[in-house]
Scaffold this active site. Structure first.
Site, mmCIF file in Angstrom:
data_model
loop_
_atom_site.group_PDB
_atom_site.id
_atom_site.type_symbol
_atom_site.label_atom_id
_atom_site.label_comp_id
_atom_site.label_asym_id
_atom_site.label_seq_id
_atom_site.Cartn_x
_atom_site.Cartn_y
_atom_site.Cartn_z
ATOM 1 N N ASP A 60 -8.340 -5.416 6.638
ATOM 2 C CA ASP A 60 -8.835 -6.388 5.863
ATOM 3 C C ASP A 60 -9.897 -6.945 6.579
ATOM 4 O OD1 ASP A 60 -8.214 -5.828 3.096
ATOM 5 O OD2 ASP A 60 -6.035 -5.748 3.968
ATOM 6 N N HIS A 72 0.975 -1.196 -0.004
ATOM 7 C CA HIS A 72 0.158 0.065 -0.100
ATOM 8 C C HIS A 72 0.917 1.354 0.162
ATOM 9 C CE1 HIS A 72 -3.808 -2.113 0.409
ATOM 10 N NE2 HIS A 72 -3.492 -2.725 1.425
ATOM 11 N N ARG A 74 7.622 -5.988 3.150
ATOM 12 C CA ARG A 74 6.164 -6.247 2.735
ATOM 13 C C ARG A 74 5.888 -6.624 1.180
ATOM 14 N NH1 ARG A 74 0.000 -4.957 4.819
ATOM 15 N NH2 ARG A 74 0.382 -3.022 3.955
ATOM 16 N N GLU A 107 -6.066 -12.289 6.838
ATOM 17 C CA GLU A 107 -6.770 -10.985 6.678
ATOM 18 C C GLU A 107 -8.235 -11.323 6.325
ATOM 19 O OE1 GLU A 107 -4.447 -8.194 4.951
ATOM 20 O OE2 GLU A 107 -3.591 -9.654 3.689
ATOM 21 N N ASP A 117 16.624 -11.438 -3.269
ATOM 22 C CA ASP A 117 18.074 -11.133 -3.854
ATOM 23 C C ASP A 117 18.640 -9.796 -3.498
ATOM 24 O OD1 ASP A 117 17.883 -13.544 -5.245
ATOM 25 O OD2 ASP A 117 17.372 -12.683 -7.241
ATOM 26 N N GLN A 132 0.212 -13.163 6.236
ATOM 27 C CA GLN A 132 -0.988 -12.552 6.495
ATOM 28 C C GLN A 132 -2.369 -13.390 6.583
ATOM 29 O OE1 GLN A 132 0.637 -8.175 5.205
ATOM 30 N NE2 GLN A 132 -1.259 -8.315 5.732
#
Length: 256
Positions: A180, A45, A76, A154, A90, A152
């Site tokens: 969520d 987000h 995230r 949610e 990586d 997560q």
């Protein structure tokens, strides 16, 4: 580098974090030096991606340790996607928080994406930042040992799958997404609703009973303390965007 965040979770200890959605290395360095145990660097987000995250990880590494010691970076990705997982690993991310994992099958997919064959499906490169551009010859063989995978849950449906997700070797923690989840339960924007709060409390207890670390984002101090008392191990108690907005608006209200 040993993953202190992962090791602390395995020891059953609690870690207090800060949630960062401002995609700025300058802000990352400031926050990472504030004394929190961990910092969430968001791309789901937040308007950030792989090139930006390299600089934020460098900034987190460069931050002077706060009163509590060095702050661990948790990245995230925008989705539980093998390509994104590969790219963030990586560039040097050691701990990932993957959004919207609904069941054991999706969690197993995430685990495989974080491990090199024959343990998983992670694509192999011999010269990336995570292996010091190929100088660390043992990286391909032991990277998974210091990779921390958080998923997560949610939605109402995902909560029902907690035990199936938690039993998988390779899942280090399960994060409850309150925003969520409240929307999924028919209470959008109201994570304080008694039904939502009860579901969160139940999830924390169940995750901990499975031997995995529960986590959550909760800026309400009283509720964060409640969840910690129930056994939550990694709890983000502040958000940079919200803290900045409230602080500057509070300052303005004193003069208008």
């Amino acid at each position: 580098m040993p993953n202190q965040f992962k090791r602390t979770l395995k020891e059953g200890k609690q870690q207090i974090g800060i949630w960062s959605s401002i995609p700025s290395p300058f802000v990352t360095e400031l926050l990472a030096g504030s004394g929190y145990d961990w910092i969430l660097l968001d791309t789901e987000h937040a308007p950030a991606g792989v090139p930006q995250m390299i600089e934020q990880l460098r900034a987190a590494d460069a931050a002077r340790p706060g009163a509590g010691g060095r702050t661990s970076a948790v990245v995230r990705p925008a989705w539980n996607d093998a390509v994104l997982i590969k790219q963030y690993l990586d560039i040097g991310a050691q701990t990932l928080l993957l959004p919207f994992v609904q069941n054991a099958e999706e969690a197993h997919y995430a685990i495989a994406a974080t491990r090199y064959p024959p343990l998983g499906t992670r694509g192999v490169s011999g010269a990336m930042r995570a292996s010091n551009f190929g100088r660390n010859a043992s990286y391909l063989h032991c990277a998974h040992e210091d990779t921390c995978l958080l998923v997560q849950v949610e939605t109402r449906e995902a909560l029902a799958e907690i035990e199936g997700i938690a039993r998988l070797d390779g899942i280090d923690g399960i994060f409850i997404g309150p925003s969520d989840l409240s929307a999924s339960m028919g209470h959008p924007g109201d994570s304080k609703h008694p039904e939502v709060d009860a579901a969160i409390c139940d999830a924390i207890v169940r995750i901990r009973a499975c031997g995995k670390a529960p986590g959550i984002l909760m800026a309400d101090a009283a509720r964060a303390s409640k969840y910690l008392q129930l056994g939550a191990q990694f709890v983000a108690v502040a958000m940079d965007v919200g803290a900045l907005r409230m602080s500057i608006e509070h300052s303005l209200r004193q003069f208008r």
